[in-house]
Design a protein around this motif. Structure first.
Motif, PDB file in Angstrom:
ATOM      1  N   LEU A  28      29.845 -21.613  -5.089  1.00  0.00           N
ATOM      2  CA  LEU A  28      30.931 -22.476  -4.641  1.00  0.00           C
ATOM      3  C   LEU A  28      30.816 -22.667  -3.130  1.00  0.00           C
ATOM      4  O   LEU A  28      30.733 -21.685  -2.379  1.00  0.00           O
ATOM      5  CB  LEU A  28      32.271 -21.834  -4.991  1.00  0.00           C
ATOM      6  N   THR A  92      43.351 -30.700 -10.284  1.00  0.00           N
ATOM      7  CA  THR A  92      42.264 -29.850 -10.752  1.00  0.00           C
ATOM      8  C   THR A  92      42.509 -29.296 -12.152  1.00  0.00           C
ATOM      9  O   THR A  92      41.615 -28.674 -12.733  1.00  0.00           O
ATOM     10  CB  THR A  92      42.002 -28.676  -9.790  1.00  0.00           C
ATOM     11  N   THR A 145      40.668 -22.841 -12.639  1.00  0.00           N
ATOM     12  CA  THR A 145      39.660 -23.897 -12.519  1.00  0.00           C
ATOM     13  C   THR A 145      38.456 -23.304 -11.798  1.00  0.00           C
ATOM     14  O   THR A 145      38.310 -23.449 -10.579  1.00  0.00           O
ATOM     15  CB  THR A 145      40.220 -25.098 -11.725  1.00  0.00           C
ATOM     16  N   HIS A 148      36.340 -25.124  -8.924  1.00  0.00           N
ATOM     17  CA  HIS A 148      36.952 -25.793  -7.781  1.00  0.00           C
ATOM     18  C   HIS A 148      37.906 -24.915  -6.975  1.00  0.00           C
ATOM     19  O   HIS A 148      38.747 -25.435  -6.228  1.00  0.00           O
ATOM     20  CB  HIS A 148      37.681 -27.062  -8.241  1.00  0.00           C
ATOM     21  N   ASP A 149      37.782 -23.605  -7.099  1.00  0.00           N
ATOM     22  CA  ASP A 149      38.639 -22.695  -6.335  1.00  0.00           C
ATOM     23  C   ASP A 149      37.954 -21.335  -6.276  1.00  0.00           C
ATOM     24  O   ASP A 149      37.428 -20.864  -7.295  1.00  0.00           O
ATOM     25  CB  ASP A 149      40.006 -22.575  -7.010  1.00  0.00           C
ATOM     26  N   TYR A 153      36.987 -19.040  -9.276  1.00  0.00           N
ATOM     27  CA  TYR A 153      35.554 -18.792  -9.465  1.00  0.00           C
ATOM     28  C   TYR A 153      35.321 -17.324  -9.808  1.00  0.00           C
ATOM     29  O   TYR A 153      34.583 -16.991 -10.750  1.00  0.00           O
ATOM     30  CB  TYR A 153      34.804 -19.177  -8.191  1.00  0.00           C
ATOM     31  N   THR A 165      32.773 -28.946 -13.635  1.00  0.00           N
ATOM     32  CA  THR A 165      32.917 -29.732 -12.413  1.00  0.00           C
ATOM     33  C   THR A 165      33.583 -31.058 -12.757  1.00  0.00           C
ATOM     34  O   THR A 165      33.122 -31.784 -13.636  1.00  0.00           O
ATOM     35  CB  THR A 165      31.548 -29.986 -11.759  1.00  0.00           C
ATOM     36  N   ARG A 185      39.965 -38.386  -6.184  1.00  0.00           N
ATOM     37  CA  ARG A 185      40.646 -37.132  -6.534  1.00  0.00           C
ATOM     38  C   ARG A 185      42.140 -37.157  -6.240  1.00  0.00           C
ATOM     39  O   ARG A 185      42.942 -36.644  -7.028  1.00  0.00           O
ATOM     40  CB  ARG A 185      39.980 -35.946  -5.815  1.00  0.00           C
ATOM     41  N   GLU A 223      36.705 -29.977  -0.322  1.00  0.00           N
ATOM     42  CA  GLU A 223      36.735 -29.803  -1.781  1.00  0.00           C
ATOM     43  C   GLU A 223      35.720 -28.737  -2.172  1.00  0.00           C
ATOM     44  O   GLU A 223      34.522 -28.919  -1.979  1.00  0.00           O
ATOM     45  CB  GLU A 223      36.390 -31.112  -2.486  1.00  0.00           C
ATOM     46  N   LEU A 225      33.051 -27.167  -4.269  1.00  0.00           N
ATOM     47  CA  LEU A 225      32.160 -27.646  -5.322  1.00  0.00           C
ATOM     48  C   LEU A 225      31.062 -26.616  -5.554  1.00  0.00           C
ATOM     49  O   LEU A 225      30.661 -25.913  -4.623  1.00  0.00           O
ATOM     50  CB  LEU A 225      31.500 -28.977  -4.940  1.00  0.00           C
TER      51      LEU A 225
END
Length: 289
Positions: A28, A92, A145, A148-149, A153, A165, A185, A223, A225
C-alpha cells in the motif's frame, strides 16, 4: 550516468538480492491521482480538520466535504438484523471485503463469523472479531477495505481477506459495483450516499474531527493504492531504485546498523545537523523504507 557508478549500482543490487534483502512485492502506497505517482511519507501533509469542512481538490469543479462520519447499515445474511458501520470515506465501501468488531464488545458477540451482504454487488462480507477496533468510535463496527486503508490492509493480511482495488491511477471507480464505474472517487462519495438512501441503508452523517492526507506537491487528497513500489535507503540503494524499479528492500537490520554507525562515530554526517533527519528516517523505518 557514469559507467563506474552504473557498475556499482548493479553490484549492490545483485548482492542485496542474493542475500534476500531486496525483493519485489505489492504494498500500500501514498498515491497522487493528479501526479499519477506514488509519493513518500514526507511528501504527505497531514491537515487537521475540526469537523465538517469543504476542501478544494484538483480535478473537481466543486469543493468536497471532509470531516464527517457517515453511518450506514449492512444487512446480516439469513436474518432480519443489520450491522451499522461508521466511516469517514463512504465511497470506499465499494471495496469492502469484511466488517470488524471488537471481540469483547457484547453488542456484537452473537454476530461473530456471520456474513453481511453488499448492497451494490454480489459479495458476502464476513463479520470479524479484531482487537484493533475501537469500541467507542462510531458504532463500534467498522468496514474493512484492505486495498485502500493502512489499518484495513493490516486486518486483511491477518484474516486473509480479498484485496479489491476500486480506483484506478486517475482516481476513477473500477470494479464490480457497476453502477458507479467511471465516476471520480469523490463523485462516487455523493452517489454512494444517494444509493444507500434509496435502499434504506443510510443512517446519518455527523461531524467528526479528522486528519486528511494532502500531497505537498499536487495538493491532491492522497489515495492509498496497492502498487509494486520501490522504496529505498542509503545513497547507493537510491541509485539501485533508478535502474531496478518495482523492488522492495528489507531494511530493519540495515537501519539499525546505520544508526549504530552514526552514534558510535564510525560514520560522520556533514554538516552535523543532518543527524536529526538521519535518526528520524532510520528509527521510523517500517518493514520497508
Amino acid at each position: 550516468m557514469d559507467p563506474k557508478l552504473c557498475r556499482a549500482v548493479t553490484e549492490a543490487f545483485v548482492r542485496l538480492h542474493e542475500e534476500g534483502l531486496i525483493y519485489r512485492s505489492n504494498r500500500l502506497v501514498n498515491w497522487s491521482c493528479t501526479l499519477k505517482s506514488a509519493i513518500s511519507d514526507i511528501e504527505v501533509d497531514k491537515v487537521e480538520l475540526p469537523g465538517r469542512t469543504l476542501l478544494s481538490v484538483p480535478g473537481y469543479d466543486h469543493k468536497v466535504e471532509f470531516g464527517v462520519l457517515v453511518l450506514f447499515a449492512y444487512k446480516v445474511e439469513g436474518s432480519g438484523e443489520e450491522l451499522v458501520v461508521a466511516t469517514t470515506r463512504v465511497e470506499t465501501m465499494l471495496g469492502d471485503t469484511a466488517v470488524a468488531v471488537h471481540p469483547e464488545d457484547p453488542r456484537y458477540k452473537h454476530l461473530h463469523g456471520k456474513l453481511v451482504t453488499h448492497p451494490f454487488c454480489d459479495r458476502k462480507l464476513p463479520i470479524l472479531a479484531d482487537n484493533f477496533v475501537e469500541r467507542e468510535f462510531g458504532t463500534g463496527a467498522v468496514k474493512i477495505t484492505p486495498a485502500h486503508d493502512q489499518n484495513d490492509y493490516d486486518v486483511g493480511k491477518r484474516h486473509n481477506l480479498p484485496f479489491i482495488t476500486i480506483f484506478n491511477e486517475e482516481g476513477n471507480v473500477i470494479g464490480d459495483c457497476t453502477q458507479f464505474v467511471g465516476m471520480k472517487r469523490f463523485q462516487a462519495r455523493r452517489a454512494v450516499i444517494d444509493a444507500l438512501k434509496e435502499k434504506g441503508l443510510y443512517r446519518e452523517t455527523k461531524d467528526n474531527p479528522m486528519v486528511v492526507p494532502i500531497c505537498s506537491r499536487s495538493k491532491d487528497v492522497v489515495e492509498p493504492l496497492i502498487k509494486p513500489q520501490c522504496t529505498v535507503m542509503l545513497t547507493v540503494i537510491t541509485l539501485v531504485a533508478c535502474f531496478f524499479p518495482h523492488r522492495y528492500l528489507s531494511c530493519d537490520v540495515m537501519a539499525k546498523n546505520a544508526l549504530d554507525s552514526v552514534r558510535s562515530g564510525e560514520l560522520k554526517l556533514i554538516p552535523e545537523h543532518f543527524n536529526k533527519t538521519w535518526y528520524h528516517w532510520m528509527e521510523n523505518s517500517r518493514y520497508v523504507t
